[in-house]
Design an enzyme around this catalytic site. Sequence first.
Site, PDB file in Angstrom:
ATOM      1  N   LYS A 160       0.843  -1.218   0.000  1.00  0.00           N
ATOM      2  CA  LYS A 160       0.000   0.000   0.000  1.00  0.00           C
ATOM      3  C   LYS A 160       0.866   1.252   0.000  1.00  0.00           C
ATOM      4  O   LYS A 160       0.702   2.183   0.816  1.00  0.00           O
ATOM      5  CB  LYS A 160      -0.989  -0.010   1.174  1.00  0.00           C
ATOM      6  CG  LYS A 160      -2.405  -0.331   0.702  1.00  0.00           C
ATOM      7  CD  LYS A 160      -3.432  -0.276   1.761  1.00  0.00           C
ATOM      8  CE  LYS A 160      -4.602   0.626   1.413  1.00  0.00           C
ATOM      9  NZ  LYS A 160      -5.193   0.485   0.094  1.00  0.00           N
TER      10      LYS A 160
HETATM   11  C1  LIG Z   1      -4.925  -2.513  -4.766  1.00  0.00           C
HETATM   12  C2  LIG Z   1      -5.888  -2.929  -3.724  1.00  0.00           C
HETATM   13  N1  LIG Z   1      -6.262  -4.214  -3.657  1.00  0.00           N
HETATM   14  C3  LIG Z   1      -7.140  -4.645  -2.732  1.00  0.00           C
HETATM   15  C4  LIG Z   1      -7.702  -3.771  -1.820  1.00  0.00           C
HETATM   16  C5  LIG Z   1      -8.665  -4.299  -0.800  1.00  0.00           C
HETATM   17  O1  LIG Z   1      -8.024  -4.393   0.457  1.00  0.00           O
HETATM   18  P1  LIG Z   1      -8.842  -4.212   1.798  1.00  0.00           P
HETATM   19  O2  LIG Z   1      -9.910  -5.214   1.776  1.00  0.00           O
HETATM   20  O3  LIG Z   1      -7.855  -4.456   2.872  1.00  0.00           O
HETATM   21  O4  LIG Z   1      -9.375  -2.834   1.772  1.00  0.00           O
HETATM   22  C6  LIG Z   1      -7.358  -2.421  -1.864  1.00  0.00           C
HETATM   23  C7  LIG Z   1      -7.951  -1.466  -0.927  1.00  0.00           C
HETATM   24  O5  LIG Z   1      -7.408  -1.111   0.043  1.00  0.00           O
HETATM   25  C8  LIG Z   1      -6.403  -1.994  -2.806  1.00  0.00           C
HETATM   26  O6  LIG Z   1      -6.028  -0.717  -2.866  1.00  0.00           O
END
Ligand SMILES: Cc1ncc(COP(=O)(O)O)c(C=O)c1O
Length: 328
Positions: A160
């Site tokens: 992230k």
């Molecule tokens: C690239 C990406 N994939 C998947 C997710 C989903 O992750 P989460 O369920 O932890 O929000 C997110 C969102 O945060 C994301 O930015």
Amino acid sequence: MKADADPNLIVYFGGEYVPMREARVGILTHALHYGTGVFEGIRAYWSEAARELYALRPIEHFQRWKQNCRILHIDVLFTPEELCSITVELARRNAFHGDLYIRPLAYKSAERIGVSFDEQDNFFIAAVPYGEYLHSENGLHAGVSSWRRIEDNAIPPRGKICGAYANSALASDEARRSGFDEAILLNESGHVTEGATCNLFMLRKGRLITPAVTDNILEGITRDSIMELAAHELGLETVARPIARSELYVCDELFLTGTAVGVAPVVRVDHRPVANGAVGDVTRRLRQLYFDATHGNLPAYRKWLLPVYASGRPVEQNTARVAETSLA
Ligand SMILES: Cc1ncc(COP(=O)(O)O)c(C=O)c1O
């Protein structure tokens, strides 16, 4: 949905609760130039029945944040529990009584030219009122992107990391300009990874399948919640394995998961209907289970929720600026 920020909202910045208009970074800030920040996205859902605001799995989000910060040599000195206390305080100071999106972001804060890291970090936590991200109840039309997902050896997608989201932004922009609701990105091996800001599941021959965490995805917390709900409530174990692009065209159900999107059914991919083009039964049930779990309606999943207003300490000060973090 886009959430325009009210400059008068109180945010936690530089160790203080301040109005957003006072939370400023300089134009030479390292993270602004080189993308050297790590962020999180956390939901809080308002339950009208309970007159309560529930932060959703904040401990897991702050744990992931702190872990990911290590990739960029950023040290957030607070524990996940302390970060939860700051978040609760923030929501209370803003007197939020509706759904929220909470955005913690830690970043390299040195103001100078030069790409290499140094030891100067800062972080903030902001929270904004936030409704539905995509109107997905009747299903989305997703398109496979011409942009490839960044590789773990380039910028780790599990991290992230702010700079990595140029990849998501390019894919998302292309998808929308092409008339799709959301992008699906392939990795360099041609396997399906995830959406621009969400994970992906498909149902094929009665099995729930999602790409493995080694396939250049974010290890989604909603993905984890869905796997738990599917196993415990529907008796469906999830298989994590590579997914070929053409499996998207022949699967029985397809849906996306994420903090922003929740559980979003996909009913068309690349102009082809998924099965009969209607929202599938398993997807519909998981979407409802996820809604109920995140709004405090399922006692077995209250463990995921941190109540903002019933979490003990009353809010004494409603003023913007306090020097100490007033941790519980
Ligand atoms: C690239 C990406 N994939 C998947 C997710 C989903 O992750 P989460 O369920 O932890 O929000 C997110 C969102 O945060 C994301 O930015």
